[in-house]
Design an enzyme around this catalytic site. Sequence first.
Site, PDB file in Angstrom:
ATOM      1  N   ARG A 143       0.830  -1.206   0.000  1.00 26.98           N
ATOM      2  CA  ARG A 143       0.000   0.000   0.000  1.00 26.98           C
ATOM      3  C   ARG A 143       0.869   1.263   0.000  1.00 26.98           C
ATOM      4  O   ARG A 143       0.476   2.297  -0.547  1.00 26.98           O
ATOM      5  CB  ARG A 143      -0.995  -0.009   1.164  1.00 26.98           C
ATOM      6  CG  ARG A 143      -2.058   1.085   1.072  1.00 26.98           C
ATOM      7  CD  ARG A 143      -3.169   0.949   2.116  1.00 26.98           C
ATOM      8  NE  ARG A 143      -4.217   0.031   1.719  1.00 26.98           N
ATOM      9  CZ  ARG A 143      -5.307   0.372   1.014  1.00 26.98           C
ATOM     10  NH1 ARG A 143      -5.499   1.633   0.637  1.00 26.98           N
ATOM     11  NH2 ARG A 143      -6.199  -0.525   0.686  1.00 26.98           N
ATOM     12  N   GLU A 202      -9.567   6.531   6.816  1.00 26.25           N
ATOM     13  CA  GLU A 202      -8.130   6.755   6.722  1.00 26.25           C
ATOM     14  C   GLU A 202      -7.704   7.946   5.855  1.00 26.25           C
ATOM     15  O   GLU A 202      -6.737   8.634   6.195  1.00 26.25           O
ATOM     16  CB  GLU A 202      -7.442   5.491   6.179  1.00 26.25           C
ATOM     17  CG  GLU A 202      -7.550   4.292   7.092  1.00 26.25           C
ATOM     18  CD  GLU A 202      -7.185   3.010   6.358  1.00 26.25           C
ATOM     19  OE1 GLU A 202      -7.972   2.575   5.491  1.00 26.25           O
ATOM     20  OE2 GLU A 202      -6.116   2.460   6.631  1.00 26.25           O
TER      21      GLU A 202
END
Length: 775
Positions: free
Chosen positions: A318, A721
């Site tokens: 990620r 997030e």
Amino acid sequence: MTKATDFLTVVNRSSRHDSAPKHVTGEAIYTDDIAEPRDLLHIQVGMSEQPHAELDLVDLSRVLAAPGVIAVLTAADVPGVNDVSPVGGDDPIFAERKVEYVGQAIFAVVATSREAAIAARRLAIIEYTPLPAITTIEEARAADFKIAPSMTFCQGDVSAVLPTCSHRSQGCFAIGGQDHFYLEGQIAMALPCEDGDMLVYSSTQHPTEVQHLVAKALGQRDNSITVEVRRMGGGFGGKETTPAHIAAIAAIAARKTGRPAKLRLDRDDDMVMTGKRHDFLVDYDVGFDGNGRIDALRLELASRCGRSLDLSNAINDRAMFHADNCYFLENVEIISHRYKTHTVSNTAFRGFGGPQGMFAIERVIDDIAAKLRIDPLEVRKRNFYAKGGGQCTPYGMQVEDFVVDEIVAELESSSEYTERREAILQFNRDNTLMKRGIALTPVKFGISFTAKHYNQAGALVHVYSDGSIHLNHGGTEMGQGLFTKVAQVVAHEFQVPLDTIKITATTTAKVPNTSATAASSGSDLNGMAAQDAVRQIKARMIAFAAREFDCLPENVVFAHGKVFAGSFEGTFAQFAKLAYLDRVQMSAAGFYKTPKLDFDRNAGKGRPFYYFAYGAAVSEVAVDVLTGEYRVLRADLLHDVGSSLNPAIDLGQVEGAFIQGMGWLTTEELFFDNGGRLKTHAPSTYKIPAIGDRPATFNVELWSKGRNLEETIFRSKAVGEPPFMLAISVFSALQMAIEQTLPTARLGRLDAPLTPERALLAIEAMKINESPPSG
Ligand code: MTE
Ligand code: HPA
Ligand code: MOS
């Protein structure tokens, strides 16, 4: 009079968090507040004091003999498999012959009170033969000590283009880790039931994984273990994998003693024993033109994974997925190394590697702007993706929904960025002891678990014959408001007031095989699954009503707490009673899986994300040149949550995420000594933002034009997030202020967190570099 055309709008509007009053009064029940069962035992963990060593002797006889102690546990007491790893098979519950980090569990003591357990664990005699320890990224890199193979994403031809670029810059910097500092520490309570079954209350984002790993540790089938959690006092990723370890110890204690057992870590133990955000070292080599347009970039990310694999592959992936942020990189190589160290295994933390990757490219951009002596915002804009999807990310996904250019344009004007930047430059010319800085940075964050199979969810909805509704789904509540949002979806679909819905604790016994509540996807996934369950029940109710009241199914309408069908008009409760009497099944299990996902990890190409969430922030700071101390004077945030399911809750998420991100990049410093010991393991030395650190002026808005192009739940976007990374603007603003202390000098390397000490050192280093050589 209510008409069949009066619809209630329960979604896309603010309603308070279902537990807000209980949070404030203290009535909300967390795992440690559950009424304690008779004969409850309390557990404490005995930990390694060495980073890497052979265990020569573990003598627990004095521990066992201490007052109140009922049992001690070591690896030999694990009935099943001594492993609680999510993927790697490399996380022993108790160390066997070797320890690999300071804080690793060696044994547990089980006693009649917490105090007795705490006193007894000090009596252990443990002898070690120290082995060479590798505790930093630099050491691991020198030794080529990796936890997993390196990965590369490639686009274009960096090697060919880089040498031809008119401008070139190389650099390196470090990015610190972060402790989750959830207010509620790790905790589990296990209750032995009949036939060897076990009920486990666990503060976990991932009840299914706790269930499976407790079963594995006990050597039992999954169906003999039930895991339940009503809420967590914060998780932030720290309760995605770690709770399985805590729960397994509690379950083993309960199995061994036949009594209920609870393990609650205190803050210091929690900070020493459990994993954190990965810290990174970044190296880059960038080629660009005179306008700051990036022609070629080689970016090398190296992270400290700690002693085991945990989720480090997905996290480092990620980081790579976010190293482009909002910028089209025609020629790019993103290389990622995952280093093993003799420190605690690092784990998920809000953004899941994304913040580290995004911070890296934003540092490169600031460097380009500094070299060209132009406004970094100009460099950012010059590198934005084009609208409409013609351009690919370094991992081959078209960016179809790009809106950051619009968000940035709006924010630039609403925050008066240009005027304020001019005023700040003037302020800095007029003042020597205080310097100010301002920066606008954008965010693009990919939504979906990058492991495709995780993108599924289930829900269970019951309508009782009095018209009240019971809602359950696989998502967990950690303060983010997921339970409120999913209840809104159900209330809206049935057209009943929100308080008709009973929100219930997450349990593996109601919805199986769930994913972690993570990757910000909680409401996307569980909202859709709950909607599916409601629609199944409604379809059966509608068929009944059409039959019973002799009308077309399309003329059965749920509106504003009522049901209309032909000549029938009644409250939802009256209607539910009739449906029950006609023997209509009013319970359903819903299911959802995200469409369109297709990523080939070996090739490093495909579509890992369903869509992107976007945002931008402008931060203004003031730095005291003599001390390095600073304040964030003002922050303006504009964030895209699509059509918000609940604007009040989403605003809270955006604010909280920004402040948490600010802590990561400024004051939160994890300091390990040379022996791999964490020295900042309490709030006395580990500084999370306090209320006074909130920007004096804090303008936070959801983007009014936001709408998800994909068919998500009511066209909303995930919010948990993405806004964390808006805090990168604070770091960039600090860089500007520091640079302006000596506009003629070159700023050296700036590492995160940029603590006041680091700020002062950077200022002093510029002075030294600028002064002519003496003698
Ligand atoms: N907000 C609060 N109050 N507490 C938390 O622990 N965790 C964050 C975010 N917001 C968290 C939070 C993280 S890491 C994630 S992945 C998401 O919430 C998870 O919830 P969601 O998917 O329902 O948004
Ligand atoms: N994000 C957050 N948590 C995860 C992921 C992810 O992509 N994959 C596995 N756990
Ligand atoms: Mo969040 S780090 O995906 O739990």
